[in-house]
Design an enzyme around this catalytic site. Structure first.
Site, PDB file in Angstrom:
ATOM      1  N   LYS A   1       2.675  -3.952   6.588  1.00 47.51           N
ATOM      2  CA  LYS A   1       2.983  -4.066   5.149  1.00 47.51           C
ATOM      3  C   LYS A   1       4.487  -3.982   4.911  1.00 47.51           C
ATOM      4  CE  LYS A   1      -1.133  -4.604   3.389  1.00 47.51           C
ATOM      5  NZ  LYS A   1      -1.523  -5.882   2.783  1.00 47.51           N
TER       6      LYS A   1
ATOM      7  N   SER B   1       0.840  -1.206   0.000  1.00 51.90           N
ATOM      8  CA  SER B   1       0.000   0.000   0.000  1.00 51.90           C
ATOM      9  C   SER B   1       0.869   1.248   0.000  1.00 51.90           C
ATOM     10  CB  SER B   1      -0.845  -0.025   1.276  1.00 51.90           C
ATOM     11  OG  SER B   1      -1.432   1.231   1.499  1.00 51.90           O
TER      12      SER B   1
ATOM     13  N   TYR C   1      -0.952  -0.834  10.836  1.00 51.55           N
ATOM     14  CA  TYR C   1      -1.277  -1.434   9.528  1.00 51.55           C
ATOM     15  C   TYR C   1      -0.125  -1.222   8.550  1.00 51.55           C
ATOM     16  CZ  TYR C   1      -3.250  -1.594   4.786  1.00 51.55           C
ATOM     17  OH  TYR C   1      -3.453  -1.826   3.443  1.00 51.55           O
TER      18      TYR C   1
HETATM   19  P1  NAD Z   1     -10.872  -6.603   1.476  1.00 50.46           P
HETATM   20  O1  NAD Z   1     -11.033  -6.579   2.950  1.00 50.46           O
HETATM   21  O2  NAD Z   1     -12.055  -6.337   0.630  1.00 50.46           O
HETATM   22  O3  NAD Z   1     -10.254  -8.009   1.027  1.00 50.46           O
HETATM   23  C1  NAD Z   1      -9.374  -8.760   1.848  1.00 50.46           C
HETATM   24  C2  NAD Z   1      -9.912 -10.176   1.868  1.00 50.46           C
HETATM   25  O4  NAD Z   1      -9.053 -10.988   2.646  1.00 50.46           O
HETATM   26  C3  NAD Z   1     -11.302 -10.271   2.486  1.00 50.46           C
HETATM   27  O5  NAD Z   1     -12.134 -11.036   1.636  1.00 50.46           O
HETATM   28  C4  NAD Z   1     -11.072 -10.985   3.815  1.00 50.46           C
HETATM   29  O6  NAD Z   1     -12.189 -11.761   4.192  1.00 50.46           O
HETATM   30  C5  NAD Z   1      -9.837 -11.805   3.498  1.00 50.46           C
HETATM   31  N1  NAD Z   1      -8.968 -12.143   4.638  1.00 50.46           N
HETATM   32  C6  NAD Z   1      -8.488 -11.319   5.597  1.00 50.46           C
HETATM   33  N2  NAD Z   1      -7.721 -12.000   6.440  1.00 50.46           N
HETATM   34  C7  NAD Z   1      -7.687 -13.290   6.003  1.00 50.46           C
HETATM   35  C8  NAD Z   1      -7.039 -14.471   6.454  1.00 50.46           C
HETATM   36  N3  NAD Z   1      -6.279 -14.482   7.557  1.00 50.46           N
HETATM   37  N4  NAD Z   1      -7.223 -15.601   5.750  1.00 50.46           N
HETATM   38  C9  NAD Z   1      -7.995 -15.616   4.641  1.00 50.46           C
HETATM   39  N5  NAD Z   1      -8.645 -14.541   4.175  1.00 50.46           N
HETATM   40  C10 NAD Z   1      -8.487 -13.378   4.852  1.00 50.46           C
HETATM   41  O7  NAD Z   1      -9.677  -5.613   1.113  1.00 50.46           O
HETATM   42  P2  NAD Z   1      -9.209  -5.098  -0.307  1.00 50.46           P
HETATM   43  O8  NAD Z   1      -9.556  -3.673  -0.417  1.00 50.46           O
HETATM   44  O9  NAD Z   1      -9.611  -6.030  -1.366  1.00 50.46           O
HETATM   45  O10 NAD Z   1      -7.632  -5.173  -0.097  1.00 50.46           O
HETATM   46  C11 NAD Z   1      -6.881  -6.284  -0.535  1.00 50.46           C
HETATM   47  C12 NAD Z   1      -5.429  -6.078  -0.171  1.00 50.46           C
HETATM   48  O11 NAD Z   1      -4.950  -4.874  -0.730  1.00 50.46           O
HETATM   49  C13 NAD Z   1      -5.145  -6.002   1.313  1.00 50.46           C
HETATM   50  O12 NAD Z   1      -3.923  -6.653   1.568  1.00 50.46           O
HETATM   51  C14 NAD Z   1      -5.009  -4.510   1.563  1.00 50.46           C
HETATM   52  O13 NAD Z   1      -4.175  -4.258   2.673  1.00 50.46           O
HETATM   53  C15 NAD Z   1      -4.373  -4.052   0.270  1.00 50.46           C
HETATM   54  N6  NAD Z   1      -4.649  -2.645  -0.053  1.00 50.46           N
HETATM   55  C16 NAD Z   1      -5.929  -2.244  -0.257  1.00 50.46           C
HETATM   56  C17 NAD Z   1      -6.187  -0.901  -0.567  1.00 50.46           C
HETATM   57  C18 NAD Z   1      -7.596  -0.431  -0.789  1.00 50.46           C
HETATM   58  O14 NAD Z   1      -7.814   0.774  -0.780  1.00 50.46           O
HETATM   59  N7  NAD Z   1      -8.582  -1.285  -1.014  1.00 50.46           N
HETATM   60  C19 NAD Z   1      -5.134   0.011  -0.674  1.00 50.46           C
HETATM   61  C20 NAD Z   1      -3.835  -0.452  -0.467  1.00 50.46           C
HETATM   62  C21 NAD Z   1      -3.603  -1.788  -0.166  1.00 50.46           C
HETATM   63  C1  UD1 Z   2      -6.610   5.565   3.446  1.00 51.23           C
HETATM   64  C2  UD1 Z   2      -5.636   4.823   4.304  1.00 51.23           C
HETATM   65  C3  UD1 Z   2      -4.600   4.125   3.433  1.00 51.23           C
HETATM   66  C4  UD1 Z   2      -5.234   3.271   2.371  1.00 51.23           C
HETATM   67  C5  UD1 Z   2      -6.180   4.157   1.556  1.00 51.23           C
HETATM   68  C6  UD1 Z   2      -6.882   3.409   0.469  1.00 51.23           C
HETATM   69  C7  UD1 Z   2      -5.531   6.257   6.280  1.00 51.23           C
HETATM   70  C8  UD1 Z   2      -4.662   7.162   7.087  1.00 51.23           C
HETATM   71  N1  UD1 Z   2      -4.970   5.763   5.174  1.00 51.23           N
HETATM   72  O1  UD1 Z   2      -5.901   6.600   2.841  1.00 51.23           O
HETATM   73  O2  UD1 Z   2      -3.778   3.312   4.215  1.00 51.23           O
HETATM   74  O3  UD1 Z   2      -4.227   2.724   1.524  1.00 51.23           O
HETATM   75  O4  UD1 Z   2      -7.153   4.707   2.446  1.00 51.23           O
HETATM   76  O5  UD1 Z   2      -7.793   2.482   1.015  1.00 51.23           O
HETATM   77  O6  UD1 Z   2      -6.664   5.977   6.622  1.00 51.23           O
HETATM   78  N2  UD1 Z   2     -11.967  12.209   3.074  1.00 51.23           N
HETATM   79  C9  UD1 Z   2     -12.955  13.133   3.334  1.00 51.23           C
HETATM   80  N3  UD1 Z   2     -14.101  12.707   3.934  1.00 51.23           N
HETATM   81  C10 UD1 Z   2     -14.310  11.382   4.251  1.00 51.23           C
HETATM   82  C11 UD1 Z   2     -13.313  10.442   3.966  1.00 51.23           C
HETATM   83  C12 UD1 Z   2     -12.137  10.893   3.378  1.00 51.23           C
HETATM   84  O7  UD1 Z   2     -12.810  14.312   3.040  1.00 51.23           O
HETATM   85  O8  UD1 Z   2     -15.388  11.056   4.795  1.00 51.23           O
HETATM   86  C13 UD1 Z   2     -10.726  12.679   2.409  1.00 51.23           C
HETATM   87  C14 UD1 Z   2      -9.444  12.410   3.181  1.00 51.23           C
HETATM   88  O9  UD1 Z   2      -9.145  13.481   4.014  1.00 51.23           O
HETATM   89  C15 UD1 Z   2      -8.448  12.239   2.030  1.00 51.23           C
HETATM   90  C16 UD1 Z   2      -9.275  11.663   0.899  1.00 51.23           C
HETATM   91  O10 UD1 Z   2     -10.619  11.946   1.219  1.00 51.23           O
HETATM   92  O11 UD1 Z   2      -7.965  13.494   1.609  1.00 51.23           O
HETATM   93  C17 UD1 Z   2      -9.120  10.170   0.733  1.00 51.23           C
HETATM   94  O12 UD1 Z   2      -9.381   9.506   1.957  1.00 51.23           O
HETATM   95  P1  UD1 Z   2      -9.422   7.913   2.053  1.00 51.23           P
HETATM   96  O13 UD1 Z   2     -10.317   7.378   1.001  1.00 51.23           O
HETATM   97  O14 UD1 Z   2      -9.718   7.557   3.461  1.00 51.23           O
HETATM   98  O15 UD1 Z   2      -7.967   7.467   1.648  1.00 51.23           O
HETATM   99  P2  UD1 Z   2      -6.522   7.875   2.247  1.00 51.23           P
HETATM  100  O16 UD1 Z   2      -6.642   8.891   3.303  1.00 51.23           O
HETATM  101  O17 UD1 Z   2      -5.632   8.188   1.112  1.00 51.23           O
END
Ligand code: NAD
Ligand code: UD1
Length: 341
Positions: A152, A124, A148
């Site tokens: 990572k 991430s 968190y």
């Molecule tokens: P998500 O929660 O929708 O998906 C994660 C999945 O993993 C879920 O289905 C959950 O049930 C499963 N899971 C969690 N722990 C588990 C375990 N111990 N064994 C088996 N299954 C398990 O999240 P996502 O948004 O799809 O994110 C996927 C990955 O990407 C994660 O590693 C997250 O940290 C990373 N990531 C996500 C974002 C984002 O904004 N969505 C941003 C940066 C990184």
């Molecule tokens: C968050 C996570 C980051 C993760 C990313 C994508 C934190 C500190 N970081 O980042 O680890 O990778 O999501 O899932 O939580 N905002 C509003 N109103 C809201 C919600 C958000 O104004 O109700 C603004 C925030 O201030 C920010 C932007 O929207 O400027 C995006 O927020 P968000 O979607 O939570 O993502 P990140 O803060 O980038």
């Protein structure tokens, strides 16, 4: 190639399973369903016309994981399974280390025992923390500011150490910025358990009236319009990035390649609201509130490396992401668990 997708039922996992099936890969998914529903992959099967296996399995269960890998001749793993809430990780840090670090450790050991050569790992942008230089390059010093984020970084370190020790093992680490949107069909999308904290799901729910008006978290940041700048990238582009990562692993099977996946362009909260309203014709009730604790003013990706090394570029616009997010929200106001409208 047979690909194991951990966390396959989740937001990024389900879209990636779809992209892999469309690209001709065999897919096997595992998920413990702690933040997702089986329904997502049922819909992926419907969309692609291809059935595939889903095991309800925790990645920390090494014995079960071994069986899944062995029975399905797994040749590559895409490891999404993790807990991902920054705020929750402050409240439950040990659960985050146990799940994210423990799960990755178990997976790496199983992969070593079963001689699985390729891994794509979900990291991430949160590993970067506060950076003076934007856009952020992969070589920036890592400054995670939550448990968190630290899980990572620890996982990245374990993967690098494993690859250094074993020339037959290689990995691509993908650092996602802000994945948004949904599949264009509106059949799969982001359906977290409980109330979302990220901007776009809060925005679509505020627009639908199922959450109170959106609170813009601060308009006094040192940015052109005072609201936070982020790098929003369509989830289907992120999914495609995983197909590109697998192809890269087959081409350069040694060491670890770390790549940012983002759109490579900053978008403010106000710009995102305007884009959503323009793309959907739906207005977003909102007001300005205080900053969220620890929020960064700006964070966006340098995606040169992903372009050069993976041959990947984001193809979808922010308008498409907003339209697709709204399509998903409108058709599935209760996520996967309620009636489809
Ligand atoms: P998500 O929660 O929708 O998906 C994660 C999945 O993993 C879920 O289905 C959950 O049930 C499963 N899971 C969690 N722990 C588990 C375990 N111990 N064994 C088996 N299954 C398990 O999240 P996502 O948004 O799809 O994110 C996927 C990955 O990407 C994660 O590693 C997250 O940290 C990373 N990531 C996500 C974002 C984002 O904004 N969505 C941003 C940066 C990184
Ligand atoms: C968050 C996570 C980051 C993760 C990313 C994508 C934190 C500190 N970081 O980042 O680890 O990778 O999501 O899932 O939580 N905002 C509003 N109103 C809201 C919600 C958000 O104004 O109700 C603004 C925030 O201030 C920010 C932007 O929207 O400027 C995006 O927020 P968000 O979607 O939570 O993502 P990140 O803060 O980038």
């Amino acid at each position: 190639m047979s690909v194991l997708v951990t966390g396959g039922c989740g937001y990024l996992g389900s879209h990636t399973c779809l992209a892999l099936l469309e690209a001709g890969y065999e897919v096997v998914a595992v998920d413990n369903l702690c933040n997702s529903s089986r329904e997502s992959l049922k819909r992926v099967s419907e969309l692609t016309g291809q059935p595939f296996k889903l095991y309800e399995c925790d990645v920390r269960n090494g014995m079960q994981l071994m069986q899944v890998v062995e029975q399905n001749n797994v040749e590559a793993v895409i490891h999404f399974a993790a807990l991902k809430s920054v705020s929750e990780s402050f409240e439950k840090p040990l659960e985050y280390y146990e799940n994210n670090v423990g799960g990755t450790l178990t997976l790496l050991r199983v992969m070593a025992l079963q001689k699985v050569p390729y891994l794509v790992f979900s990291s991430s942008a949160t590993v970067y923390g506060e950076q003076e230089v934007q856009p952020v390059h992969e070589s920036a010093a890592l400054r995670p500011c939550s448990p968190y984020g630290r899980t990572k970084v620890t996982c990245e370190e374990m993967i690098e150490a494993a690859a250094r020790a074993n020339p037959d093992f290689s990995a691509v680490i993908l650092r996602y910025f802000n994945p948004v949107g949904a599949h264009e069909s509106g059949r799969i999308g982001e359906a977290p358990q409980g109330e979302p904290s990220n901007l776009l799901p809060r925005l679509t729910r505020a627009a639908a009236g199922s959450l109170p008006p959106l609170v813009i978290a601060g308009d006094d940041f040192p940015t052109p319009d005072g609201t936070g700048l982020r790098d929003y990238v369509h989830v289907c582009d992120i999914a495609q990035g995983h197909v590109a990562a697998l192809e890269a692993l087959e081409r350069r099977p040694s060491g670890v390649l770390t790549c940012n996946l983002g759109a490579g362009r900053p978008v403010s909260v106000r710009e995102l609201i305007d884009t959503f309203e323009r793309a959907t014709g739906v207005s977003v009730p909102c007001r300005v509130g205080p900053r969220r604790e620890g929020d960064l003013a700006a964070c966006w990706a340098d995606i040169t490396r992903a372009r050069q090394e993976l041959g990947w570029s984001p193809l979808r616009t922010m308008e498409e992401a907003c339209r697709d997010a709204w399509n998903w929200q409108s058709q599935n106001p209760f996520g996967y668990d309620g009636p489809v409208l």
